[in-house]
Write a protein that holds these residues in place. Structure first.
Motif, short mmCIF file in Angstrom:
data_model
loop_
_atom_site.label_atom_id
_atom_site.label_comp_id
_atom_site.label_asym_id
_atom_site.label_seq_id
_atom_site.Cartn_x
_atom_site.Cartn_y
_atom_site.Cartn_z
N PRO A 187 27.90 -45.21 -45.50
CA PRO A 187 28.63 -43.86 -45.68
C PRO A 187 29.11 -43.58 -47.00
O PRO A 187 29.98 -44.32 -47.44
N PRO A 188 28.77 -42.82 -47.66
CA PRO A 188 29.29 -42.48 -48.94
C PRO A 188 30.50 -41.45 -49.01
O PRO A 188 31.32 -41.63 -50.06
N LEU A 189 30.76 -41.16 -48.00
CA LEU A 189 32.27 -40.41 -47.88
C LEU A 189 33.14 -40.78 -46.37
O LEU A 189 32.43 -41.14 -45.59
N GLY A 190 34.38 -40.78 -46.44
CA GLY A 190 35.05 -40.75 -45.40
C GLY A 190 35.99 -42.02 -45.50
O GLY A 190 35.77 -42.89 -46.62
N MET A 227 30.51 -56.98 -47.77
CA MET A 227 30.58 -56.62 -46.60
C MET A 227 29.78 -55.11 -46.51
O MET A 227 29.71 -54.61 -47.53
N GLY A 228 29.13 -55.11 -45.16
CA GLY A 228 28.52 -53.66 -45.06
C GLY A 228 29.12 -53.29 -43.81
O GLY A 228 29.68 -53.91 -42.94
N ILE A 229 28.67 -52.01 -43.52
CA ILE A 229 29.04 -51.48 -42.27
C ILE A 229 27.60 -51.06 -41.60
O ILE A 229 26.58 -50.58 -41.96
N PHE A 230 27.78 -51.35 -40.38
CA PHE A 230 26.48 -51.30 -39.47
C PHE A 230 26.77 -50.45 -38.29
O PHE A 230 27.77 -50.36 -37.62
N ALA A 231 25.80 -49.69 -37.87
CA ALA A 231 25.52 -48.68 -36.61
C ALA A 231 24.84 -49.61 -35.47
O ALA A 231 23.74 -49.90 -36.10
N ILE A 232 25.33 -49.83 -34.25
CA ILE A 232 24.61 -50.44 -33.33
C ILE A 232 24.45 -49.32 -32.10
O ILE A 232 25.36 -48.80 -31.78
N ALA A 290 34.31 -44.49 -53.13
CA ALA A 290 33.31 -43.19 -52.90
C ALA A 290 32.66 -42.90 -53.85
O ALA A 290 31.54 -42.12 -53.84
N SER A 291 32.93 -42.97 -55.19
CA SER A 291 32.23 -42.83 -56.43
C SER A 291 30.97 -43.48 -56.42
O SER A 291 30.04 -43.28 -57.28
N GLN A 292 30.85 -44.66 -55.79
CA GLN A 292 29.75 -45.44 -55.66
C GLN A 292 28.75 -45.11 -54.63
O GLN A 292 27.70 -45.73 -54.75
N GLY A 293 29.15 -44.13 -53.68
CA GLY A 293 28.26 -43.83 -52.75
C GLY A 293 27.19 -42.81 -53.32
O GLY A 293 27.28 -42.49 -54.30
N ASN A 294 26.29 -42.61 -52.31
CA ASN A 294 25.12 -41.54 -52.58
C ASN A 294 24.80 -40.92 -51.26
O ASN A 294 24.72 -41.19 -50.31
#
Length: 112
Positions: free
Chosen positions: A98-101, A1-6, A107-111
């Motif tokens: 988003p790496p945070l929130g 799953m991913g997050i998408f901004a439209i 969150a440890s996998q984000g950049n």
């Protein structure tokens, strides 16, 4: 799953578009991956560091969804009443990591 901004860009005159706003909102509310949706606020100062924003259209919205793929988002958003009615002048869809929130599974996998 991913997050998408439209990001949607709407016509300057939204009179006709607002007639189907309830249908558009009902459609959005029914999306299983909806995280947030709303128009940019008219009358508020826009601020940009870097490029000027005077060329940006005055009406637009941001929608954030969770989905399996970009292709799924594009297919799903073909059914948006605003899109079907021709009230979206421009649609930009980007995968967003988003790496945070609160939307981050780990969150440890984000950049940042």
């Amino acid at each position: 799953m991913g997050i998408f901004a439209i990001q949607y860009t709407y016509p300057e005159d939204m009179t006709e578009q607002l007639k189907i706003r309830p249908e558009h909102r009902e459609w959005l509310t029914g999306l299983p991956g909806l995280r947030a949706a709303g128009m940019y606020q008219a009358g508020h100062d826009e601020f940009s560091e870097g490029e000027e924003t005077v060329e940006e259209p005055p009406n637009g919205a941001l929608i954030v969804v969770e989905a399996d793929s970009l292709a799924d988002v594009l297919t799903t958003f073909e059914d948006d009443p605003y899109w079907v009615g021709g009230y979206v002048l421009r649609r930009v869809v980007r995968e967003w990591n988003p790496p945070l929130g609160p939307w981050v599974a780990d969150a440890s996998q984000g950049n940042a």
